[in-house]
Design an enzyme around this catalytic site. Sequence first.
Site, PDB file in Angstrom:
ATOM      1  N   CYS A  15     -85.146  61.975 -88.740  1.00 63.08           N
ATOM      2  CA  CYS A  15     -84.710  61.773 -90.113  1.00 63.08           C
ATOM      3  C   CYS A  15     -84.220  63.103 -90.682  1.00 63.08           C
ATOM      4  O   CYS A  15     -84.909  64.130 -90.560  1.00 63.08           O
ATOM      5  CB  CYS A  15     -85.858  61.226 -90.951  1.00 63.08           C
ATOM      6  N   ASP A  42     -87.056  58.942 -85.105  1.00 56.61           N
ATOM      7  CA  ASP A  42     -86.540  57.576 -85.112  1.00 56.61           C
ATOM      8  C   ASP A  42     -86.269  57.194 -83.664  1.00 56.61           C
ATOM      9  O   ASP A  42     -85.563  57.904 -82.943  1.00 56.61           O
ATOM     10  CB  ASP A  42     -85.241  57.475 -85.923  1.00 56.61           C
TER      11      ASP A  42
END
Length: 272
Positions: free
Chosen positions: A180, A187
Amino acid sequence: MALDHAPLGKTSEYPEHYAPELLFPVPRDDNRRRIALDDGRWPWFGEDLWQAWELSWLRPSGVPEVAWGEFRLPAASPSLIESKSLKLYLNSFNQEVFSCHDQVQETIHRDLSSACGAQVAVTLFSVDRGMTAAGRPEGAVLIDDEPVENVGYAYCPDVLAAGGDTVSESLCSHLLKSNCPVTGQPDWGTLQVDYTGPAIDRSALLRYVVGFRQKQDFHEHCVETVFTDLMRACNPEHLTVSARYTRRGGLDINPWRSTDPGEAPRLRLVRQ
């Protein structure tokens, strides 16, 4: 990127009542200029497919209702929706009374469409409706065991290569990881590449995917980066790039970008 006022990375109070003002749009054009789309527009096709698994509201009787939702944001929309703001917005339904399922669906459609600047398709499903979890997209060849030399963890578009006869195939990797850009949290996702064109070097593609491991970007931006890099390096006749990301805060984001119109298949992978 103007995220100073976004809720991402900040302590947030959960709303007690319906609050559409919580939705935080993020303009897409800055990222698209970074990948050499000079006018900031997406000239091909695609969507951001969101699956929302924690959705509830109150019936007129006061008894709660639960559902799961599917939201399709067009890639051509001026803005994406920041994920934490969507989570907070959906939680604002928890103690709000709605007359029926259709009213909730129409409300979400109206609010998301207004926030992103384009018509968003919204479908709500009963939690009694099951979805089979697949290990990988049907028909896709997993490239994760291809031999790779000089493995690195920095973004490396120059390694991509293709050549030889024209083929039509689907390739996938479970090794997609990025971070992120605000919180630094990882992620995780499965990347799928469907194409017709000169055969993509599978080892080179795997090395490229691993190179996203420390890259900081939103899910949507990562998929657009992969798509434009493959278009430039491999010159396919047809190309679709999609990613199925793991769930965070009851939401998973599954962007797809393509040279051809269509829609992403309704699919759930085991990590979702």
